[in-house]
Write a protein that holds these residues in place. Structure first.
Motif, PDB file in Angstrom:
ATOM      1  N   ALA A   1       0.833  -1.213   0.000  1.00  0.00           N
ATOM      2  CA  ALA A   1       0.000   0.000   0.000  1.00  0.00           C
ATOM      3  C   ALA A   1       0.863   1.256   0.000  1.00  0.00           C
ATOM      4  N   GLY A   2       2.093   1.125   0.491  1.00  0.00           N
ATOM      5  CA  GLY A   2       3.025   2.249   0.448  1.00  0.00           C
ATOM      6  C   GLY A   2       3.530   2.528  -0.965  1.00  0.00           C
ATOM      7  N   VAL A   3       3.318   1.581  -1.860  1.00  0.00           N
ATOM      8  CA  VAL A   3       3.803   1.695  -3.236  1.00  0.00           C
ATOM      9  C   VAL A   3       2.640   1.977  -4.197  1.00  0.00           C
ATOM     10  N   ALA A   4       1.515   1.304  -3.965  1.00  0.00           N
ATOM     11  CA  ALA A   4       0.317   1.513  -4.792  1.00  0.00           C
ATOM     12  C   ALA A   4      -0.818   1.898  -3.848  1.00  0.00           C
ATOM     13  N   GLU A   5      -1.177   3.166  -3.854  1.00  0.00           N
ATOM     14  CA  GLU A   5      -2.117   3.681  -2.848  1.00  0.00           C
ATOM     15  C   GLU A   5      -3.510   3.066  -2.954  1.00  0.00           C
ATOM     16  N   GLU A   6      -3.826   2.478  -4.129  1.00  0.00           N
ATOM     17  CA  GLU A   6      -5.139   1.849  -4.298  1.00  0.00           C
ATOM     18  C   GLU A   6      -5.320   0.655  -3.351  1.00  0.00           C
ATOM     19  N   LEU A   7      -4.206   0.154  -2.780  1.00  0.00           N
ATOM     20  CA  LEU A   7      -4.273  -1.019  -1.893  1.00  0.00           C
ATOM     21  C   LEU A   7      -4.515  -0.631  -0.436  1.00  0.00           C
ATOM     22  N   GLU A   8      -4.503   0.661  -0.162  1.00  0.00           N
ATOM     23  CA  GLU A   8      -4.612   1.131   1.226  1.00  0.00           C
ATOM     24  C   GLU A   8      -5.820   0.603   2.005  1.00  0.00           C
ATOM     25  N   PRO A   9      -7.006   0.461   1.385  1.00  0.00           N
ATOM     26  CA  PRO A   9      -8.166  -0.012   2.166  1.00  0.00           C
ATOM     27  C   PRO A   9      -7.933  -1.358   2.858  1.00  0.00           C
ATOM     28  N   TRP A  10      -6.985  -2.170   2.359  1.00  0.00           N
ATOM     29  CA  TRP A  10      -6.777  -3.508   2.937  1.00  0.00           C
ATOM     30  C   TRP A  10      -5.534  -3.572   3.834  1.00  0.00           C
ATOM     31  N   ALA A  11      -4.870  -2.449   4.018  1.00  0.00           N
ATOM     32  CA  ALA A  11      -3.660  -2.436   4.844  1.00  0.00           C
ATOM     33  C   ALA A  11      -4.065  -2.356   6.306  1.00  0.00           C
ATOM     34  N   GLY A  12      -4.220  -3.490   6.950  1.00  0.00           N
ATOM     35  CA  GLY A  12      -4.609  -3.487   8.368  1.00  0.00           C
ATOM     36  C   GLY A  12      -5.311  -4.783   8.726  1.00  0.00           C
ATOM     37  N   GLU A  13      -5.935  -4.772   9.888  1.00  0.00           N
ATOM     38  CA  GLU A  13      -6.543  -5.983  10.444  1.00  0.00           C
ATOM     39  C   GLU A  13      -7.753  -6.462   9.652  1.00  0.00           C
ATOM     40  N   SER A  14      -8.325  -5.574   8.837  1.00  0.00           N
ATOM     41  CA  SER A  14      -9.534  -5.973   8.110  1.00  0.00           C
ATOM     42  C   SER A  14      -9.199  -7.016   7.035  1.00  0.00           C
ATOM     43  N   TYR A  15      -7.947  -7.086   6.655  1.00  0.00           N
ATOM     44  CA  TYR A  15      -7.548  -8.080   5.656  1.00  0.00           C
ATOM     45  C   TYR A  15      -7.364  -9.435   6.333  1.00  0.00           C
ATOM     46  N   ARG A  16      -8.138 -10.440   5.894  1.00  0.00           N
ATOM     47  CA  ARG A  16      -8.129 -11.763   6.526  1.00  0.00           C
ATOM     48  C   ARG A  16      -7.603 -12.838   5.572  1.00  0.00           C
ATOM     49  N   PRO A  17      -6.320 -13.152   5.653  1.00  0.00           N
ATOM     50  CA  PRO A  17      -5.784 -14.233   4.816  1.00  0.00           C
ATOM     51  C   PRO A  17      -6.431 -15.559   5.239  1.00  0.00           C
ATOM     52  N   GLU A  18      -6.999 -16.277   4.294  1.00  0.00           N
ATOM     53  CA  GLU A  18      -7.715 -17.509   4.627  1.00  0.00           C
ATOM     54  C   GLU A  18      -7.247 -18.728   3.830  1.00  0.00           C
ATOM     55  N   ALA A  19      -6.644 -18.483   2.696  1.00  0.00           N
ATOM     56  CA  ALA A  19      -6.222 -19.606   1.857  1.00  0.00           C
ATOM     57  C   ALA A  19      -4.911 -19.264   1.179  1.00  0.00           C
ATOM     58  N   ALA A  20      -4.145 -20.292   0.889  1.00  0.00           N
ATOM     59  CA  ALA A  20      -2.921 -20.083   0.122  1.00  0.00           C
ATOM     60  C   ALA A  20      -2.783 -21.211  -0.880  1.00  0.00           C
ATOM     61  N   LEU A  21      -2.239 -20.857  -2.027  1.00  0.00           N
ATOM     62  CA  LEU A  21      -1.941 -21.833  -3.059  1.00  0.00           C
ATOM     63  C   LEU A  21      -0.429 -21.824  -3.219  1.00  0.00           C
ATOM     64  N   VAL A  22       0.168 -22.995  -3.022  1.00  0.00           N
ATOM     65  CA  VAL A  22       1.609 -23.119  -3.237  1.00  0.00           C
ATOM     66  C   VAL A  22       1.793 -23.766  -4.604  1.00  0.00           C
ATOM     67  N   ASN A  23       2.383 -23.025  -5.520  1.00  0.00           N
ATOM     68  CA  ASN A  23       2.604 -23.525  -6.879  1.00  0.00           C
ATOM     69  C   ASN A  23       4.073 -23.888  -7.034  1.00  0.00           C
ATOM     70  N   TYR A  24       4.322 -25.073  -7.608  1.00  0.00           N
ATOM     71  CA  TYR A  24       5.713 -25.416  -7.942  1.00  0.00           C
ATOM     72  C   TYR A  24       5.861 -25.517  -9.454  1.00  0.00           C
ATOM     73  N   TYR A  25       6.770 -24.705  -9.991  1.00  0.00           N
ATOM     74  CA  TYR A  25       7.065 -24.701 -11.421  1.00  0.00           C
ATOM     75  C   TYR A  25       8.370 -25.437 -11.655  1.00  0.00           C
ATOM     76  N   ARG A  26       8.306 -26.515 -12.439  1.00  0.00           N
ATOM     77  CA  ARG A  26       9.558 -27.080 -12.943  1.00  0.00           C
ATOM     78  C   ARG A  26      10.092 -26.090 -13.969  1.00  0.00           C
ATOM     79  N   PRO A  27      11.382 -26.233 -14.337  1.00  0.00           N
ATOM     80  CA  PRO A  27      11.961 -25.227 -15.239  1.00  0.00           C
ATOM     81  C   PRO A  27      11.164 -24.989 -16.523  1.00  0.00           C
ATOM     82  N   ASP A  28      10.421 -25.996 -16.985  1.00  0.00           N
ATOM     83  CA  ASP A  28       9.691 -25.805 -18.252  1.00  0.00           C
ATOM     84  C   ASP A  28       8.207 -25.506 -18.041  1.00  0.00           C
ATOM     85  N   ALA A  29       7.801 -25.236 -16.825  1.00  0.00           N
ATOM     86  CA  ALA A  29       6.371 -25.029 -16.560  1.00  0.00           C
ATOM     87  C   ALA A  29       5.950 -23.593 -16.844  1.00  0.00           C
ATOM     88  N   SER A  30       4.652 -23.405 -17.005  1.00  0.00           N
ATOM     89  CA  SER A  30       4.096 -22.070 -17.230  1.00  0.00           C
ATOM     90  C   SER A  30       2.656 -22.062 -16.737  1.00  0.00           C
TER      91      SER A  30
END
Ligand code: AKG
Ligand code: FE2
Length: 227
Positions: free
Chosen positions: A108-137
């Protein structure tokens, strides 16, 4: 190979409205910790329907291996589920929440449009871990399975990748291309939350020593799913 001078050449920047790129945001030991943790979770799920595999979508089998945390991203039909065949999705590790909140605040310090989510209101709930082999896309797509419009936090570890991000209307040009190196953070949200993005290629064997990854690339996206 990243050098002492990369941060001079690659300042944090607003790629476009709602898109912040912060090169070298994650320290190498934090990168190594994330890799070790993902490996441990993946090993525990090997052979189950939630193991780290290449999803088969309507368009065919992806070249990227995926592991879901918090909520499982199901490829067919698309959507988030909390269990598959009685196997529960592993919880989002606690450190992901701290990391994602710090990431949004920094972005948010770099792109001000992100400011509304900078704080406790942002709730991370899921993550996707992607593994790319050298030839993946990964083809151009929109992250559209979340009910929330909160930003996507994306961390890169290992080999460099070309990250392409365009508009919200079509997967075609015009787009921006950003080279994501090990430790880089990119956050997209606000006007860019529905932007088409993808990874046309990675640059094999460009990752630094010390991450625990011999080859390829790990990308971790952290998301708020619920409204
Ligand atoms: O690997 C990347 O940098 C992007 C990953 C991505 O777009 C996704 O997981 O939805
Ligand atoms: Fe995506």
């Amino acid at each position: 190979m990243p050098t002492l001078f990369d941060s001079l050449d690659r300042p944090a920047r607003r790629v476009g409205p709602g898109i912040a790129h912060l090169p070298g945001w994650l320290r190498i030991d934090d990168q190594a910790h994330l890799v070790a943790r993902a490996r441990e979770i993946a090993a525990g799920l090997a052979g189950t329907p939630l193991g780290m595999t290449r999803p088969v979508t309507a368009g065919g089998q992806m070249s990227v291996y995926m592991l879901s945390l918090g909520h499982h991203w199901r490829a067919r039909p698309y959507g988030y589920v909390s269990e598959v065949d009685g196997v529960a999705v592993p919880p989002l590790p606690g450190e992901y929440t701290q990391l994602a909140r710090a990431a949004v605040a920094a972005a948010a310090g770099v792109a001000e449009e992100l400011e509304p989510w900078a704080g406790e209101s942002y709730r991370p709930e899921a993550a996707l871990v992607n593994y790319y082999r050298p030839d993946a896309s990964m083809g151009m797509h929109v992250d559209a399975n979340e009910f929330s419009t909160a930003p996507i936090v994306s961390l890169s570890i290992g080999d460099e990748a070309v990250f392409r991000i365009g508009g919200t209307e079509s997967p075609n040009k015009p787009w921006d291309e950003v080279t994501l190196m090990s430790g880089d953070l990119i956050v997209f949200g606000g006007p860019a939350r529905g932007a088409y993005h993808g990874v046309p290629r990675i640059h094999p064997h460009t990752g630094p020593a010390g991450t625990g990854l011999k080859e390829g690339r790990i990308n971790i996206t952290i998301r708020q799913v619920e409204q």
